[in-house]
Each structure stands twice: as C-alpha cells, then as structure tokens.
Design a protein around this motif. Structure first.
Motif, PDB file in Angstrom:
ATOM      1  N   ASP A  98      -4.688  26.057   7.399  1.00 18.77           N
ATOM      2  CA  ASP A  98      -6.105  25.722   7.550  1.00 18.77           C
ATOM      3  C   ASP A  98      -6.605  24.735   6.510  1.00 18.77           C
ATOM      4  O   ASP A  98      -7.482  23.915   6.807  1.00 18.77           O
ATOM      5  CB  ASP A  98      -6.955  26.995   7.514  1.00 18.77           C
ATOM      6  CG  ASP A  98      -6.805  27.812   8.782  1.00 18.77           C
ATOM      7  OD1 ASP A  98      -6.929  27.232   9.870  1.00 18.77           O
ATOM      8  OD2 ASP A  98      -6.550  29.018   8.680  1.00 18.77           O
ATOM      9  N   HIS A 112      -0.268  29.614   7.397  1.00 17.64           N
ATOM     10  CA  HIS A 112      -1.685  29.321   7.561  1.00 17.64           C
ATOM     11  C   HIS A 112      -1.916  27.890   7.074  1.00 17.64           C
ATOM     12  O   HIS A 112      -1.845  27.613   5.883  1.00 17.64           O
ATOM     13  CB  HIS A 112      -2.541  30.279   6.735  1.00 17.64           C
ATOM     14  CG  HIS A 112      -2.569  31.674   7.269  1.00 17.64           C
ATOM     15  ND1 HIS A 112      -2.845  31.976   8.566  1.00 17.64           N
ATOM     16  CD2 HIS A 112      -2.341  32.861   6.641  1.00 17.64           C
ATOM     17  CE1 HIS A 112      -2.814  33.286   8.732  1.00 17.64           C
ATOM     18  NE2 HIS A 112      -2.496  33.841   7.585  1.00 17.64           N
ATOM     19  N   GLU A 139     -10.054  29.442   5.599  1.00 16.35           N
ATOM     20  CA  GLU A 139      -9.325  29.373   4.336  1.00 16.35           C
ATOM     21  C   GLU A 139     -10.141  29.965   3.191  1.00 16.35           C
ATOM     22  O   GLU A 139      -9.591  30.619   2.299  1.00 16.35           O
ATOM     23  CB  GLU A 139      -8.969  27.923   4.023  1.00 16.35           C
ATOM     24  CG  GLU A 139      -7.926  27.766   2.932  1.00 16.35           C
ATOM     25  CD  GLU A 139      -6.596  28.377   3.311  1.00 16.35           C
ATOM     26  OE1 GLU A 139      -5.893  28.849   2.395  1.00 16.35           O
ATOM     27  OE2 GLU A 139      -6.248  28.418   4.507  1.00 16.35           O
ATOM     28  N   ASP A 151       0.206  32.991   1.856  1.00 16.19           N
ATOM     29  CA  ASP A 151      -0.371  34.330   1.854  1.00 16.19           C
ATOM     30  C   ASP A 151      -0.328  34.806   0.413  1.00 16.19           C
ATOM     31  O   ASP A 151       0.557  35.548   0.003  1.00 16.19           O
ATOM     32  CB  ASP A 151       0.424  35.261   2.772  1.00 16.19           C
ATOM     33  CG  ASP A 151      -0.210  36.635   2.879  1.00 16.19           C
ATOM     34  OD1 ASP A 151      -1.169  36.898   2.131  1.00 16.19           O
ATOM     35  OD2 ASP A 151       0.245  37.442   3.696  1.00 16.19           O
ATOM     36  N   GLY A 163       0.294  30.519   5.063  1.00 14.36           N
ATOM     37  CA  GLY A 163       0.613  31.431   6.135  1.00 14.36           C
ATOM     38  C   GLY A 163       0.748  32.858   5.702  1.00 14.36           C
ATOM     39  O   GLY A 163       0.510  33.220   4.572  1.00 14.36           O
ATOM     40  N   ARG A 214       2.123  26.715  11.940  1.00 14.92           N
ATOM     41  CA  ARG A 214       1.605  27.994  12.422  1.00 14.92           C
ATOM     42  C   ARG A 214       2.674  28.775  13.172  1.00 14.92           C
ATOM     43  O   ARG A 214       2.723  30.004  13.111  1.00 14.92           O
ATOM     44  CB  ARG A 214       0.372  27.752  13.284  1.00 14.92           C
ATOM     45  CG  ARG A 214      -0.832  27.330  12.458  1.00 14.92           C
ATOM     46  CD  ARG A 214      -2.011  26.901  13.301  1.00 14.92           C
ATOM     47  NE  ARG A 214      -3.173  26.629  12.461  1.00 14.92           N
ATOM     48  CZ  ARG A 214      -4.225  25.927  12.832  1.00 14.92           C
ATOM     49  NH1 ARG A 214      -4.273  25.409  14.065  1.00 14.92           N
ATOM     50  NH2 ARG A 214      -5.230  25.724  12.008  1.00 14.92           N
TER      51      ARG A 214
END
Length: 517
Positions: free
Chosen positions: A401, A399, A424, A201, A30, A394
């Motif tokens: 993905d 994130h 991603e 992140d 994320g 989310r």
C-alpha cells in the motif's frame, strides 16, 4: 555511544527490503502468513492472489511484453519474473506460483556430506547455486531443521535481490518445515522475523524477533529485524535503544547501517555519516564495501551533495558492478547533476533486472521531463509496470500500500492512492507513511487534513526534500503562502534534484508565489 563502525541501510544478510528516493526505502509490505498460510515443502505448488485492476489491461500487457523482451536482451536475466508479471497483468492479479524454481546461473548441485549448510551462502557467491545445493542436501537429509531455516532465508534474500515477491511463499514454507521439525528453534524464528519485515508486517516481525532473542540474545538477524520493525512502526526512540543494544551485542555492518539510519531519521545525518565512514573503513568483503558505500551515497544524495554521492556509488560499483541499489543511486545522482541521458540508460538497466516501484517511477518521470518522441508512452509503460509489480507483491503476501499510495497519487487514481495510504497508516505510523497519507489527501482535495499529516512527517527531524516539497504544496493549497515559500525553498536548498518532476513543480510553484507577492 556510537558503534565502532556503522551503516545506513540494512545489510543484505539481515533480510530487510531496500530502496531509495522519493518513493521510500521499503521494498514491499505484507502479512507473514505463518504456519497456516505457507504449507508444504519448498518446491510444492502453491497459489497466491492479489486484487488487481484490469482497466488498463491492454496497455499493461503491452508494456510487460516489451519489458520481457528487454529483460531477455539484458544478459538473459529476469525472464522468469517477467513471465510472472505478464501473467499477473493478464489475469488482473490472480497468479499461480509453483513448480521448480531453480536459478539459471551455473553452479554445483552437490550436497555436503553431512551437517547443515552454512548461512554464509546467503551473502557470498551464487545465491541460486546455494539454493540448489540446499535442496539437494535436504533431499538427502529432510529432517535437518537448520538447513530448512537457511533455505527460507535464502528465498527471502532471493526476493530482495530480484524484486520478485513470489519467493516469499517459498520462504514461508521452508521456515514452517523447520519449525515443525524443531519447534521454537531460533534460526527459523529469526527467519520468520526477516520474512515478516520483508512483507512489511512489522508487528509480526517484532514478535518473531523478540521470540528469537529469547532463545539467542546475540542473534544478528533477530537484532536487526527488531530494529527494522521499530523503525517502520514509527517507534524511533525504541529503535534507537534497540540499535544501541544490538551494537553492544553483535557489532558489525548489518547493525551499524541500522544505527546510522536511526540517527538520520532523528535528524542527525552527521553522526550517520561518521558511523558509515567507519563501517566502510572496516568493511572486509567486496559485498560489504558495495553495501556501505551505497548507503553513504544515499545519505549524501538525500542531503543534496550529488558529487559526493557519485563518488560513493562509484566505489560501490568498483566493488560490485552489479549492485542494483548503487546503480539506482548513481542514476538519481546523475539526473540531479544534469546528466539525464546517463540517468535514463542506467535506470533502464536497473528496471530490466529488478522492476521495483521506485526506479520504475523515477524512470517514467525522466521520460516525461525529456519529452522526446514516444517518451510519454514510455513513461506510461513504467507506471503500468508499477501496477503489475503491486499485483505480484500482493500475490506473494506483501502489503504494497505504501508503494501504491505514492505512485497512484502522482501517476494514477487519487482515490486509490488515498485508500492505500489510509490502509498503510492503520498498520504503521512512520514518517514515510505520514508523508504518503498527506500527499494522497492533498491529491484528493482534502488539504486541511493533509497538512496535519505533512507536519507530522516533518516533525521528527528527518530531513527529506520530498517531504518538504509535499508540505509546501499543501501549505500553498490551504492559502498559507509564507509557509509554502519557506517549505519549497527549503526543499530545493536541501536537494535541488530530489525528483525529476517534483523539483520542476516546486520551482514553478515558487515562481508563482513570488509573482503573486
């Protein structure tokens, strides 16, 4: 030079997400929203939103209701998280997070007479009780920036141990408060790095880690977050240098585990094992014993040594019988050793406490392989819970993905898998992302393109039976039968129990290839 001790997966104190098996080591991904996204003091109401798909809503809600009931029976744990998951399923991703978040375990709420609370509370005793004590302390001394930073890290750890990403916004708010009180303070910057890594992140995690290390070159948390970020970005040579630097500056279990993992990713599991064994010999606490023994078990399982893996997981559980990664690893090793019933019962206990995508998918696949009455519906329930977890992740700024891509490729929508894998890949070029993108492309019928990424996933030296299986199936699809036989044979030779369904499909594909030859 190898460290005096070492470890394989990140230590809990360092705040990196964990996870094992075919669905990767990550716990979610994320964006760290920073001061512009995590406003207000801890405990203030906030909101998060995530895109969800309401199409399987009825099935998802039913699955979550059954899961919530199971969680209440399992020692009363995870009830609040189940309620949040149910809310996600019913609203297709929009979830409100807020109100009091006190834990349900017993513990004293008294604040210390003065001074910041020690960060050691994050790894010892009752985490919920420690968070309550921090809050009580901060009500009395609201300008204690170090305790705000510690509270932020405690919420990161809380998300890791419970599998509930709704704790991440609370972590962000606490760290924002710390930085507002003392701009640029190292504990909060290191906390921001850990939070960004937990949300996946990784560019932001690297930036915050570097800023923290400018203030304190010996910050263990920042050193570890920096290694994590470089690993997950696929910058393995730099990660190896960062691990060597961290070992020189701050040797200890958190650094040693990362040092070992970097070696494993670069195709040197023997060094990884030696470092972990030395780390285990020097482990001082029960938590460290459980952690390092689990890392050794995961390494052994990945190399197909299921008996050794079971011994390591047994040692981890002797030190801490609630250690979820050890329980999950034990379940996978039991399944690979032929004890399907033991594997299923163990994984059922794991997902009742922490419904993360990896164990949910593994449990669903074990139900499919068993094939008893009702098992198909039970498997669908686990896959529906992956969707619910993704929406919650989310909503917490994660994130997800990579998790979505792998789960959807095998048990969902191929188009969604490909969209997630491409998203991603834009963010990070790790071997795990390359493998996920290759498999999603293959499932979407784009085999030639898939092969490029499958080769990239296996080029760095990391030995994974799941990667080899994916590559072999893709090679078969493009008509390269000789390469397909070699890859599939290598996958089953490396770890014949790497996946309940994948191993069965690999054997069937090999049989077909041999018959055709």
């Amino acid at each position: 030079m190898p460290p005096a001790t070492n470890d394989h997966t990140p230590h809990p104190a360092a705040g990196r997400p964990g996870g094992t098996g075919e669905y990767g080591r990550d716990g979610g991904n994320g964006t760290d929203r920073g001061s512009d996204g995590d406003r207000g003091s801890d405990g203030d109401r906030g909101a998060g939103s995530g895109a969800g798909n309401a199409a399987p809503a009825t099935r998802r809600i039913a699955a979550l209701r059954r899961f919530a009931a199971a969680g209440r029976r399992a020692r009363g744990v995870r009830v609040a998280s189940c309620a949040v998951l149910l809310a996600v399923a019913m609203t297709a991703g929009a979830v409100a997070v807020g109100g009091r978040q006190d834990g349900t375990r017993t513990g004293a709420d008294a604040a210390p007479a003065s001074g910041a609370l020690a960060p050691g509370l994050l790894t010892g005793g009752d985490l919920d009780a420690g968070i309550r004590s921090l809050r009580a302390h901060l009500r009395a001394q609201p300008r204690d920036h170090r305790s705000w930073a510690t509270l932020g890290l405690a919420h990161v750890e809380q998300a890791r141990t419970t599998g509930d990403p709704s704790h991440y916004p609370r972590a962000g708010r606490a760290l924002t408060r710390s930085l507002a009180l003392a701009p640029g303070n190292e504990p909060a910057l290191a906390g921001r790095a850990a939070l960004a890594a937990a949300r996946h992140d990784f560019p932001r995690a690297l930036r915050y880690a570097d800023r923290a290390l400018e203030q304190n070159p010996h910050s263990e948390r920042a050193l570890c977050s920096r290694i994590d970020a470089l690993v997950e970005l696929g910058r393995y040579d730099e990660a190896a240098e960062a691990a060597t630097t961290a070992d020189a500056r701050r040797p200890g279990v958190p650094v040693f585990t990362r040092y070992a993992y970097v070696h494993e990713l670069r195709g040197d599991p023997a060094t990884a094992r030696r470092v972990l064994e030395r780390a285990l010999a020097g482990a001082a606490s029960r938590a460290d014993v459980a952690y390092v023994a689990t890392a050794l078990g995961q390494l052994a399982w990945n190399q197909g040594d299921h008996d050794r893996a079971l011994r390591h997981f047994a040692r981890a559980l002797a030190a801490d019988d609630t250690h979820l990664p050890a329980l999950e690893g034990r379940a996978r090793a039991l399944a690979a050793s032929g004890d399907r019933a033991g594997a299923i019962s163990t994984l059922e206990a794991v997902v009742a406490r922490s419904p993360l995508p990896g164990p949910l998918v593994a449990l669903g696949e074990l139900y499919e392989v068993r094939g008893a009455d009702g098992d198909r519906a039970r498997a669908r329930e686990q896959y529906a819970l992956v969707d619910a977890w993704t929406a919650l992740a989310r909503a917490g700024g994660v994130h997800a993905d990579l998790d979505t891509a792998l789960a959807a490729a095998d048990h969902g929508d191929a188009g969604e898998a490909l969209r997630s894998a491409r998203a991603e890949w834009v963010r990070r070029h790790s071997v795990h992302t390359a493998d996920a993108l290759a498999w999603a492309l293959h499932r979407s019928g784009r085999h030639e393109e898939a092969l490029r990424y499958a080769r990239r996933a296996t080029a760095a030296g990391y030995r994974s039976a799941a990667f080899l299986y994916h590559r072999g199936m893709i090679e078969r699809a493009v008509g390269n039968t000789r390469a397909a036989r070699a890859s599939l044979t290598a996958a089953l030779r490396l770890n014949p129990g790497f996946s309940p369904l994948g191993a069965r499909e690999a054997k069937a594909a090999l049989k077909d290839l041999e018959a055709a030859r």
